[in-house]
Design an enzyme around this catalytic site. Sequence first.
Site, PDB file in Angstrom:
ATOM      1  N   GLU A 128      94.453 -18.116  16.413  1.00  0.00           N
ATOM      2  CA  GLU A 128      93.929 -20.269  15.242  1.00  0.00           C
ATOM      3  C   GLU A 128      93.946 -20.806  14.934  1.00  0.00           C
ATOM      4  OE1 GLU A 128      94.994 -19.341  11.121  1.00  0.00           O
ATOM      5  OE2 GLU A 128      94.875 -21.691  11.562  1.00  0.00           O
ATOM      6  N   HIS A 129      95.692 -20.690  15.485  1.00  0.00           N
ATOM      7  CA  HIS A 129      96.515 -22.645  16.166  1.00  0.00           C
ATOM      8  C   HIS A 129      96.380 -22.594  17.461  1.00  0.00           C
ATOM      9  CE1 HIS A 129      99.561 -22.824  12.118  1.00  0.00           C
ATOM     10  NE2 HIS A 129      98.521 -21.780  12.032  1.00  0.00           N
TER      11      HIS A 129
END
Lengths: 452, 421
Positions: A80-81
Amino acid sequence: MLSVARTGVASVKNSVRSVSALATRDVLVKGPHAEVSELKNGLRVSTENNGRPTTTVGVWIETGSRYENESNNGVSRLLEHMVHKGTGKRSEAQLESELSSIGAKLVSETSRDHTAIFVQSASQDLDSAAIEGEKKHLLSALEEAEEDHMGVVMDNLHAAAFQGTSLARSPLGNTNGIKSLDASTLKQWQADHYRPVRMIFSAVGGVEHGKLTQLAEKYFGDLSNSYPGQIPHSDGVRFTGSEFRFRNDNVPHMYGAIAVEGVGHGHHDALALRVASQFVGQWDVTHGSSYNAPSKLVQQVSHGYNLHAFQNFSLNYKDTGLFGVQFICKGDSLDDATSIARWLQHEWKHLSSAVDEEEVNRSKNALRTQLYQALETNTQKAAFNAKELLHTGGVRSLVDIEDSLEKLDKTAVREAVSRHVYDRDIAASGVGRTEAWPNYANLRYGMSWWKL
Amino acid sequence: MLSRLSVRAQSSAAAAAPNTLASAFDLRSSRLTSGLSVSSVDLNQPIAHLAIAFRAGSRHQSATEAGFAHRLRNALGGDSRRAKGLTMLWQAGAIGANVHATADRENIILSMSFPRSQASLGASLLSELAQPSLEAWELEDSLDTIKSDVAHLSTYERVSQLLHEAAFRNGPLGQSPLCGPHNTGSVNYRKLQDYAASRLVASECAVVGVNVDHGELQSFFAERAFIQENKNRKEQASSSYHGHGESRREGCSTGVAVAVAGEGPSLGGDAKRLAAGAVAATIAQKVLSSSSVFYQPYSDSGLLGFYVESVADGTTAAKIKDSINKFKTLETSVDESAVQGAKAATKVAILTKADKGAELASSLASSVLSPSRDLHSPSDVAALVDSLSVNDVKEVARLAGARLSLGALGSIRHVPYLDEC
């Protein structure tokens, strides 16, 4: 107010009923509703046009820590990051400048059962230098997260309550897991999880459904549903009555949570348990009300036991949940901590057998305020719509929720609490000054013994 | 009664066609003969939000009235002359209302959120809760809460107070919105009653409703609410920005917290300058990415600056010095492309914030009470932001960087003096 004071409550109720003709429910009926359609590859698109000048657009993906294992714990969050690091079509700088030219921000989050990425789609290419950088970032975030004592309490509560199952793992990951992650794990994870059938494209704001569907077709239409790897599955669910204490006397207070197993998102008791949760309420020392609070529990515990704060929660995952209370107290007296737990359990037992119609109505109104107020912004509503689709396969309109809430009566609440709370096993989690943590067996007896 | 576990706030949005909100955002405002103003907007949402605000914040305290605004705020929820506090709180609980009282340097605001079907009861409860009787025993009850508020002050709030002392010296805005730690004991209730009698009055009051019927709200406050009329109006003392001041306090922590600010636009001035301040703040946030930028306009002055909290070590002084210098020369970062980006971000921020009804009600109430009494809908403000030129923003940035003030707490030996930067 004068009329209230002089003529009593009855007349007020009548006048309220007369205005309610154009009230809460009517607004919900008239209000914007979500439109849902499905692309050929299974990706579901949900939009809600409320005519506002701003819009939240995002993708909600069924992934998260409950699909991870001990060795890759943290991979969902790392992936996600990585989205912020640019995509195959745009570099990080390009992405940032294009978004900021329209005033947009890219926001993402990962929980136990989903990842949400707003505004921009997921990445395709992963650069290993960027991965190493982001891993360092996550490891330091992990250290910082330890300072959030209540966050640790809730993570430990999951670790105890769902021990031996995947729900026990924190979405933050663990140090060894994060260190061992590499580009190939990430790519594999992405290939297994970022599949159209597991994704919801959700938008709320000034958007047309047709236009959004076209956009979804353009950017996600080429994703395929074939699984070269394996179809992700989460293990079954098992709740274990247990306790997790993390004693650290350098922390100035005792932080804790006590919970029973709750219900899943679509369970027919979910709403009744949220009403029950509202009845328990919340309080902290900065509140203006204590002896005079409109809650029996607050009146009892706000003085004399060195309690600083308490807060109810009723968490719903896809197939299970947690129902309980978190609290902060001084932690210097076993008697104080035990008494706080006693009063809390007293409320739960009251809910299971003696709660009356008036009390239920109060809690229903409190839930209305909390529920609808938490759906006022585009982002909140887009997340709600997406999670509804992920968990239940459809989007319940707020009118439906209002109708089922209206139908709830004391019997429904009593039955739900009897089924899920009364005399059920508990999971307890304490952080900080836990030397004075109440005895587990004693707490467990308190779930059914009235005279304790 | 305050809900804390709300869904995590996230802002993100893409700008859509302008003016779609203009039709939906039907902001109505009326002034009653008593001087009280009633404004409302119906966004067709299920939860109604009411806010009643009085110009009674800490800037209105005289030298002998320090901490009165805080005490008044904490007394809200007690008995009024006509109704028992206990009854009112239970009725508020019965309609599922969240009641929230805040006091800042300008205003005391009491706000309430509840399902809109309950609007008539909500309005009567709000008006009555906002007129506390302030009897001696009532104040006794709220003493504990004063102490715990002071004990739970965040580092930012404490540093912000130091900054205000440096920036406004002995002027009204230099006064703390809360009681000082030496000042939490009992208080002469008659003096507090006098303060309330001069401040909690119709001419100093604004009522804002979101998702309620304007006619009903107006007629309730015109005919049935008991907001005192003003008897002896005191003129408001003005507060001017001094600058070049520093207020530093040694603390026991190993960290340091610093707030630095310059003069910003005021609420009483030109609305365009006010909007330019918001854009300048957005640019400053981009330039000073490791600190948090704040923008706080008051009725006759304002602050625009940044706050940074860090562990104190050998590099701290240099980092703070660097940030101060960047802020001093903020004007040079204001160019066409920076302004374009910042304008877009500011517009989205303004419009997104307005989606939260409770925040909207409080902020509209504050702007009704500002000296210009201009009531702008969020879309008006967004349009105003759109109309700004690079020079408008440059001018605000220049003024903010010209005369700085500083507040610091903690290991202050690591904080350079302003004239050394």
